[in-house]
Scaffold this motif. Structure first.
Motif, PDB file in Angstrom:
ATOM      1  N   THR A  76       0.829  -1.206   0.000  1.00  0.00           N
ATOM      2  CA  THR A  76       0.000   0.000   0.000  1.00  0.00           C
ATOM      3  C   THR A  76       0.864   1.258   0.000  1.00  0.00           C
ATOM      4  OG1 THR A  76      -1.798  -1.128   1.164  1.00  0.00           O
ATOM      5  CG2 THR A  76      -1.766   1.287   1.267  1.00  0.00           C
ATOM      6  N   LYS A  77       1.907   1.265   0.813  1.00  0.00           N
ATOM      7  CA  LYS A  77       2.824   2.409   0.821  1.00  0.00           C
ATOM      8  C   LYS A  77       3.423   2.618  -0.564  1.00  0.00           C
ATOM      9  CE  LYS A  77       7.280   4.070   2.467  1.00  0.00           C
ATOM     10  NZ  LYS A  77       8.280   4.141   3.543  1.00  0.00           N
ATOM     11  N   LEU A  78       3.870   1.544  -1.192  1.00  0.00           N
ATOM     12  CA  LEU A  78       4.486   1.654  -2.514  1.00  0.00           C
ATOM     13  C   LEU A  78       3.503   2.232  -3.529  1.00  0.00           C
ATOM     14  CD1 LEU A  78       6.881   1.098  -4.398  1.00  0.00           C
ATOM     15  CD2 LEU A  78       5.949  -1.199  -4.745  1.00  0.00           C
ATOM     16  N   THR A  79       2.272   1.755  -3.499  1.00  0.00           N
ATOM     17  CA  THR A  79       1.264   2.234  -4.450  1.00  0.00           C
ATOM     18  C   THR A  79       0.976   3.715  -4.243  1.00  0.00           C
ATOM     19  OG1 THR A  79       0.217   0.056  -4.594  1.00  0.00           O
ATOM     20  CG2 THR A  79      -1.107   1.945  -5.258  1.00  0.00           C
ATOM     21  N   VAL A  80       0.744   4.106  -2.993  1.00  0.00           N
ATOM     22  CA  VAL A  80       0.451   5.512  -2.696  1.00  0.00           C
ATOM     23  C   VAL A  80       1.613   6.405  -3.112  1.00  0.00           C
ATOM     24  CG1 VAL A  80       0.034   7.179  -0.854  1.00  0.00           C
ATOM     25  CG2 VAL A  80      -1.171   4.982  -0.840  1.00  0.00           C
ATOM     26  N   ASN A  81       2.824   6.000  -2.763  1.00  0.00           N
ATOM     27  CA  ASN A  81       3.988   6.822  -3.101  1.00  0.00           C
ATOM     28  C   ASN A  81       4.202   6.933  -4.604  1.00  0.00           C
ATOM     29  OD1 ASN A  81       4.491   7.350  -0.453  1.00  0.00           O
ATOM     30  ND2 ASN A  81       6.444   6.258  -0.346  1.00  0.00           N
ATOM     31  N   ARG A  82       4.010   5.836  -5.321  1.00  0.00           N
ATOM     32  CA  ARG A  82       4.207   5.879  -6.770  1.00  0.00           C
ATOM     33  C   ARG A  82       3.195   6.821  -7.423  1.00  0.00           C
ATOM     34  NH1 ARG A  82       8.520   4.089  -5.923  1.00  0.00           N
ATOM     35  NH2 ARG A  82       9.479   2.193  -6.773  1.00  0.00           N
ATOM     36  N   LEU A  83       1.955   6.770  -6.956  1.00  0.00           N
ATOM     37  CA  LEU A  83       0.924   7.633  -7.518  1.00  0.00           C
ATOM     38  C   LEU A  83       1.152   9.096  -7.142  1.00  0.00           C
ATOM     39  CD1 LEU A  83      -2.253   5.435  -6.872  1.00  0.00           C
ATOM     40  CD2 LEU A  83      -1.340   6.082  -9.102  1.00  0.00           C
ATOM     41  N   ALA A  84       1.438   9.347  -5.858  1.00  0.00           N
ATOM     42  CA  ALA A  84       1.564  10.727  -5.378  1.00  0.00           C
ATOM     43  C   ALA A  84       2.824  11.407  -5.881  1.00  0.00           C
ATOM     44  CB  ALA A  84       1.528  10.750  -3.852  1.00  0.00           C
ATOM     45  N   HIS A  85       3.896  10.634  -6.035  1.00  0.00           N
ATOM     46  CA  HIS A  85       5.197  11.244  -6.325  1.00  0.00           C
ATOM     47  C   HIS A  85       5.701  10.931  -7.738  1.00  0.00           C
ATOM     48  CE1 HIS A  85       5.649  12.410  -2.098  1.00  0.00           C
ATOM     49  NE2 HIS A  85       5.171  11.216  -1.804  1.00  0.00           N
TER      50      HIS A  85
END
Length: 267
Positions: free
Chosen positions: A217-226
């Motif tokens: 979940t962290k990886l997905t959120v970070n990839r999308l946001a950043h």
């Protein structure tokens, strides 16, 4: 060589919490080049650590006063050629990148003050818990520099364009814990001296969740946001290098060391 960073693992539920303590023993925790290297290595030491889900970063009595302008190696920048300067300036973004890219959830416990490079490190983490009597400040522009280490896009995601401009451009303005919370710059405010305890309580909650789901979940959120951060800040180092060659930068640093107001001339 002095050791500024210590790591304690195996805490909390199933031993899934680790603590990284940054303490130079000087009361201000300034980020010397050696401190940057040690903090970067601390983050990278978790790359193959499947047993740790959460890392709490704390800084003793204070989080960090930012880059150490009095450090001998740091001072040597003024005599470097552009190539050497660009290589040396990568220490900062390398640090924040290492912490941002960690698979583990990262939580910063902020006491005292969090200034400049300290703020850049804090916004590279997943969560920030700040003591009520602590403050943040971003003094780079007041020193004739630009805010770098890819911190501007990270701040933009957290607090939006206007607040990011306010935080970065108004270099002398302190951001209180309550303001930081209202802006979305920190996620929780704790009683004075209790930021670490609050961060550990949050870490306990995270560590109790399924580790693989949390990491994905962290990886997905970070990839999308950043996704566009590298594009937006690919000139960070060169902008910083260019700004460091200006008369305004020399005046800003001199004024800081001499404890007086700087006189900037735009050159």
């Amino acid at each position: 060589m002095a050791e500024y960073v210590s790591i304690e693992k195996g805490l909390g539920p199933d031993g899934r919490i680790a603590i990284v303590r940054f303490d130079r023993g000087d009361g201000i925790n300034a980020l010397s080049p050696e401190a940057l290297r040690q903090l970067t290595n601390a983050a990278r030491s978790f790359e193959d650590d499947a047993s740790t889900s959460v890392v709490v970063l704390t800084g003793a009595k204070t989080f960090s006063a930012g880059f150490d302008l009095k450090d001998a190696e740091g001072k040597s920048r003024r005599d470097m050629d552009l190539g050497a300067l660009r290589r040396h300036l990568k220490l900062g973004p390398r640090l924040t990148g290492a912490w941002h890219d960690m698979e583990q959830i990262t939580i910063g416990a902020i006491e005292g003050f969090c200034i400049g490079g300290g703020a850049a490190l804090a916004v590279a983490l997943d969560f920030r818990v700040m003591a009520r009597d602590a403050h943040l400040r971003v003094p780079e522009i007041g020193l004739g520099m630009n805010m770098s280490w890819q911190s501007v896009p990270r701040m933009l995601h957290l607090i939006g364009p206007a607040r990011t401009k306010q935080a970065v451009i108004l270099a002398d303005d302190r951001i209180t814990a309550e303001e930081a919370f209202q802006w979305g710059l920190v996620e929780q405010v704790a009683d004075p001296g209790k930021a670490f305890d609050a961060a550990m309580a949050l870490a306990q909650k995270v560590a109790a969740q399924p580790p693989l789901s949390v990491a994905m979940t962290k990886l997905t959120v970070n990839r999308l946001a950043h996704a566009l951060d590298d594009l937006a800040s690919h000139m960070d180092v060169d902008q910083f290098a260019l700004a460091s060659l200006t008369e305004d930068h020399r005046e800003g640093v001199a004024a800081f060391l001499e404890r007086r107001k700087p006189k900037f001339r735009g050159r």
